[in-house]
Scaffold this motif. Structure first.
Motif, PDB file in Angstrom:
ATOM      1  N   MET A  70      -5.246  -7.487  -2.284  1.00 32.00           N
ATOM      2  CA  MET A  70      -4.567  -6.231  -2.616  1.00 32.00           C
ATOM      3  C   MET A  70      -5.200  -5.587  -3.842  1.00 32.00           C
ATOM      4  O   MET A  70      -5.288  -4.346  -3.936  1.00 32.00           O
ATOM      5  N   GLY A  71      -5.672  -6.392  -4.769  1.00 33.82           N
ATOM      6  CA  GLY A  71      -6.369  -5.841  -5.933  1.00 33.82           C
ATOM      7  C   GLY A  71      -7.657  -5.145  -5.542  1.00 33.82           C
ATOM      8  O   GLY A  71      -8.022  -4.113  -6.128  1.00 33.82           O
ATOM      9  N   LEU A  72      -8.355  -5.680  -4.544  1.00 41.09           N
ATOM     10  CA  LEU A  72      -9.587  -5.043  -4.061  1.00 41.09           C
ATOM     11  C   LEU A  72      -9.270  -3.729  -3.345  1.00 41.09           C
ATOM     12  O   LEU A  72      -9.956  -2.719  -3.535  1.00 41.09           O
ATOM     13  N   ILE A  73      -8.225  -3.746  -2.502  1.00 43.84           N
ATOM     14  CA  ILE A  73      -7.825  -2.521  -1.806  1.00 43.84           C
ATOM     15  C   ILE A  73      -7.413  -1.458  -2.821  1.00 43.84           C
ATOM     16  O   ILE A  73      -7.743  -0.270  -2.666  1.00 43.84           O
ATOM     17  N   GLU A  74      -6.715  -1.869  -3.867  1.00 39.97           N
ATOM     18  CA  GLU A  74      -6.290  -0.896  -4.873  1.00 39.97           C
ATOM     19  C   GLU A  74      -7.469  -0.290  -5.607  1.00 39.97           C
ATOM     20  O   GLU A  74      -7.458   0.906  -5.962  1.00 39.97           O
ATOM     21  N   GLN A  75      -8.529  -1.061  -5.815  1.00 38.47           N
ATOM     22  CA  GLN A  75      -9.734  -0.489  -6.431  1.00 38.47           C
ATOM     23  C   GLN A  75     -10.334   0.587  -5.541  1.00 38.47           C
ATOM     24  O   GLN A  75     -10.777   1.628  -6.016  1.00 38.47           O
TER      25      GLN A  75
ATOM     26  N   ILE B 270       0.836  -1.207   0.000  1.00 34.32           N
ATOM     27  CA  ILE B 270       0.000   0.000   0.000  1.00 34.32           C
ATOM     28  C   ILE B 270       0.863   1.247   0.000  1.00 34.32           C
ATOM     29  O   ILE B 270       0.650   2.178  -0.796  1.00 34.32           O
ATOM     30  N   LEU B 271       1.866   1.310   0.873  1.00 34.60           N
ATOM     31  CA  LEU B 271       2.693   2.512   0.990  1.00 34.60           C
ATOM     32  C   LEU B 271       3.582   2.719  -0.233  1.00 34.60           C
ATOM     33  O   LEU B 271       4.074   3.833  -0.461  1.00 34.60           O
ATOM     34  N   ALA B 272       3.771   1.672  -1.028  1.00 35.08           N
ATOM     35  CA  ALA B 272       4.571   1.799  -2.246  1.00 35.08           C
ATOM     36  C   ALA B 272       3.785   2.391  -3.413  1.00 35.08           C
ATOM     37  O   ALA B 272       4.376   2.807  -4.409  1.00 35.08           O
ATOM     38  N   TRP B 273       2.455   2.430  -3.302  1.00 34.96           N
ATOM     39  CA  TRP B 273       1.650   2.935  -4.418  1.00 34.96           C
ATOM     40  C   TRP B 273       1.878   4.411  -4.675  1.00 34.96           C
ATOM     41  O   TRP B 273       1.918   4.846  -5.812  1.00 34.96           O
ATOM     42  N   ASP B 274       1.987   5.207  -3.618  1.00 30.59           N
ATOM     43  CA  ASP B 274       2.106   6.660  -3.783  1.00 30.59           C
ATOM     44  C   ASP B 274       2.647   7.252  -2.486  1.00 30.59           C
ATOM     45  O   ASP B 274       2.223   6.849  -1.400  1.00 30.59           O
ATOM     46  N   GLU B 275       3.557   8.214  -2.628  1.00 28.46           N
ATOM     47  CA  GLU B 275       4.148   8.820  -1.423  1.00 28.46           C
ATOM     48  C   GLU B 275       3.157   9.667  -0.637  1.00 28.46           C
ATOM     49  O   GLU B 275       3.402  10.018   0.529  1.00 28.46           O
ATOM     50  N   SER B 276       2.013  10.010  -1.242  1.00 26.18           N
ATOM     51  CA  SER B 276       1.024  10.830  -0.538  1.00 26.18           C
ATOM     52  C   SER B 276       0.089  10.000   0.349  1.00 26.18           C
ATOM     53  O   SER B 276      -0.723  10.563   1.083  1.00 26.18           O
ATOM     54  N   ILE B 277       0.187   8.685   0.310  1.00 23.79           N
ATOM     55  CA  ILE B 277      -0.669   7.838   1.140  1.00 23.79           C
ATOM     56  C   ILE B 277      -0.242   7.958   2.604  1.00 23.79           C
ATOM     57  O   ILE B 277       0.940   7.821   2.937  1.00 23.79           O
ATOM     58  N   GLU B 278      -1.197   8.229   3.470  1.00 25.46           N
ATOM     59  CA  GLU B 278      -0.954   8.324   4.908  1.00 25.46           C
ATOM     60  C   GLU B 278      -1.352   7.018   5.597  1.00 25.46           C
ATOM     61  O   GLU B 278      -2.316   6.372   5.201  1.00 25.46           O
ATOM     62  N   GLU B 279      -0.630   6.677   6.638  1.00 26.29           N
ATOM     63  CA  GLU B 279      -0.971   5.562   7.505  1.00 26.29           C
ATOM     64  C   GLU B 279      -1.204   6.113   8.905  1.00 26.29           C
ATOM     65  O   GLU B 279      -0.366   6.830   9.445  1.00 26.29           O
ATOM     66  N   LYS B 280      -2.356   5.808   9.500  1.00 25.07           N
ATOM     67  CA  LYS B 280      -2.668   6.314  10.832  1.00 25.07           C
ATOM     68  C   LYS B 280      -3.297   5.211  11.669  1.00 25.07           C
ATOM     69  O   LYS B 280      -4.215   4.533  11.220  1.00 25.07           O
TER      70      LYS B 280
ATOM     71  N   VAL C  82     -13.748  -7.143   3.650  1.00 27.52           N
ATOM     72  CA  VAL C  82     -13.111  -8.348   3.124  1.00 27.52           C
ATOM     73  C   VAL C  82     -12.145  -8.860   4.178  1.00 27.52           C
ATOM     74  O   VAL C  82     -11.593  -8.083   4.972  1.00 27.52           O
ATOM     75  N   TYR C  83     -11.957 -10.171   4.230  1.00 24.74           N
ATOM     76  CA  TYR C  83     -11.069 -10.783   5.217  1.00 24.74           C
ATOM     77  C   TYR C  83      -9.834 -11.335   4.513  1.00 24.74           C
ATOM     78  O   TYR C  83      -9.922 -11.912   3.415  1.00 24.74           O
ATOM     79  N   LEU C  84      -8.681 -11.180   5.173  1.00 25.62           N
ATOM     80  CA  LEU C  84      -7.429 -11.736   4.659  1.00 25.62           C
ATOM     81  C   LEU C  84      -6.821 -12.599   5.750  1.00 25.62           C
ATOM     82  O   LEU C  84      -6.418 -12.095   6.802  1.00 25.62           O
TER      83      LEU C  84
ATOM     84  N   ASN D 152     -10.119   8.129   3.738  1.00 31.21           N
ATOM     85  CA  ASN D 152      -9.741   6.742   3.981  1.00 31.21           C
ATOM     86  C   ASN D 152     -10.169   5.870   2.809  1.00 31.21           C
ATOM     87  O   ASN D 152     -11.291   5.989   2.314  1.00 31.21           O
ATOM     88  N   PHE D 153      -9.275   4.983   2.387  1.00 25.80           N
ATOM     89  CA  PHE D 153      -9.668   3.982   1.385  1.00 25.80           C
ATOM     90  C   PHE D 153      -9.564   2.564   1.941  1.00 25.80           C
ATOM     91  O   PHE D 153     -10.074   1.619   1.346  1.00 25.80           O
ATOM     92  N   ALA D 154      -8.921   2.401   3.098  1.00 26.01           N
ATOM     93  CA  ALA D 154      -8.859   1.086   3.743  1.00 26.01           C
ATOM     94  C   ALA D 154      -8.700   1.280   5.246  1.00 26.01           C
ATOM     95  O   ALA D 154      -7.923   2.143   5.685  1.00 26.01           O
ATOM     96  N   GLU D 155      -9.445   0.510   6.020  1.00 28.00           N
ATOM     97  CA  GLU D 155      -9.329   0.496   7.476  1.00 28.00           C
ATOM     98  C   GLU D 155      -9.109  -0.952   7.884  1.00 28.00           C
ATOM     99  O   GLU D 155      -9.992  -1.807   7.715  1.00 28.00           O
ATOM    100  N   VAL D 156      -7.923  -1.236   8.411  1.00 24.37           N
ATOM    101  CA  VAL D 156      -7.501  -2.606   8.667  1.00 24.37           C
ATOM    102  C   VAL D 156      -7.630  -2.915  10.153  1.00 24.37           C
ATOM    103  O   VAL D 156      -6.923  -2.343  10.987  1.00 24.37           O
ATOM    104  N   HIS D 157      -8.536  -3.817  10.481  1.00 26.14           N
ATOM    105  CA  HIS D 157      -8.722  -4.282  11.853  1.00 26.14           C
ATOM    106  C   HIS D 157      -7.876  -5.553  12.014  1.00 26.14           C
ATOM    107  O   HIS D 157      -8.130  -6.560  11.345  1.00 26.14           O
ATOM    108  N   VAL D 158      -6.885  -5.476  12.905  1.00 28.41           N
ATOM    109  CA  VAL D 158      -5.967  -6.604  13.090  1.00 28.41           C
ATOM    110  C   VAL D 158      -6.542  -7.554  14.136  1.00 28.41           C
ATOM    111  O   VAL D 158      -6.758  -7.175  15.289  1.00 28.41           O
ATOM    112  N   GLN D 159      -6.799  -8.776  13.721  1.00 29.03           N
ATOM    113  CA  GLN D 159      -7.287  -9.813  14.623  1.00 29.03           C
ATOM    114  C   GLN D 159      -6.216 -10.893  14.769  1.00 29.03           C
ATOM    115  O   GLN D 159      -5.208 -10.880  14.052  1.00 29.03           O
TER     116      GLN D 159
END
Length: 303
Positions: A292-297, A215-225, A280-282, A238-245
């Motif tokens: 990753m293709g879904l997140i990129e969409q 994700i962070l390699a796609w564009d330098e303007s992408i923020e991670e918080k 979606v679950y990974l 926001n384009f993705a919110e990742v809940h870590v289980q």
């Protein structure tokens, strides 16, 4: 920024139109806050105790209070005015803002938002900014975001971010909040990506690391918080919110139709009133490239 219309292979530049009325810009943005800026609208022309009125008061999806001010002419000192309102807001109690959220959004929606009282945002929207404006937001250690608007012929409207402030730039004193309060206290402001990542087993941590790197390699303007609940990835929104289980990653995506031949994307029921209402679950490396293709969409939908 020039805007062109493609007419059978020929590009025609759209002309910029003047703003008809001072209130037209504010009314348009307020009625489309969620679509344009991923914000819940709370109030228009909100009165403060020192006589001024906040143009627009809102809350973002991460629970941060948001003050929006509109610069209607070149002489408006919109940034200083917004910072004055921010000082007033910070002097209030977080419970006041929580009650405003319940009143305007309803209890169910308000309870789904974890209030981030210590990390407010200021958004300024204008047709243009001076060098003084740009220098101010660069040196002030607060979340000040500048957007430039344009009205074009054929009912085209653009809202362009001019800066991407550090989501953690604001350094304000923590507010003491009782342990049973739903407001975010000082201990919750310390949320980190590593703290969320540590919830997972080793295999899931490796999946998270691989996803994060791509994700962070796609564009330098992408923020991670990191929030207390998830890791957010955003550009203008926001384009993705990742809940870590422990054994998998639950990833929330933007509301849109996905190219998803395997049917992995689920729609969250409308009754939850979630903006990021695709999920979606990974859980294993074999699905990584597909997910990753879904997140990129989801990411591409913001460009």
């Amino acid at each position: 920024m020039a805007i062109f219309k493609n007419t059978t292979g020929k590009l025609n530049k759209l002309n910029i139109l003047p703003l008809d009325k001072e209130k037209a810009l504010q009314a348009l943005v307020e009625s489309n806050l969620m679509t344009a800026l991923d914000l819940h609208f709370l109030a228009s022309e909100y009165p403060t105790t020192f006589g001024g009125r906040i143009d627009t008061l809102a809350v973002d999806l991460n629970g941060a209070p948001v003050i929006i001010e509109y610069k209607r002419n070149k002489n408006d000192n919109v940034i200083n005015q917004a910072l004055s309102y921010l000082k007033w807001l910070r002097a209030q109690k977080s419970e006041f803002f929580r009650m405003l959220m319940i009143d305007k959004l309803g209890k169910a929606v308000a309870d789904s938002i974890q209030l981030d009282w210590n990390n407010p945002r200021v958004i300024c929207i204008a047709e243009s900014y001076s060098k003084f404006d740009m220098d101010t937001v660069e040196v002030v250690p607060l979340r000040i975001e500048l957007f430039k608007h344009r009205f074009y012929e054929q009912d085209i409207f653009s809202l362009e971010p001019l800066n991407v402030p550090d989501a953690q730039a604001v350094l304000l004193p923590a507010v003491a909040i009782p342990k049973d309060s739903k407001s975010v206290g000082a201990e919750e402001s310390l949320a980190t990506v590593e703290a969320l990542r540590s919830k997972a087993n080793e295999a899931t941590r490796q999946l998270f690391d691989a996803m994060q790197e791509q994700i962070l390699a796609w564009d330098e303007s992408i923020e991670e918080k990191a929030t207390m609940l998830y890791v957010a990835y955003r550009v203008s929104k926001n384009f993705a919110e990742v809940h870590v289980q422990k054994n998998q990653l639950r990833i929330h995506l933007r509301p849109m139709e996905y190219n998803d031949p395997r049917g992995m994307v689920e729609k969250i029921p409308d009754g939850y009133n979630w903006t990021m209402n695709r999920r979606v679950y990974l859980g294993n490396g074999e699905d990584l490239d597909y997910v990753m293709g879904l997140i990129e969409q989801s990411y591409q939908s913001l460009l």
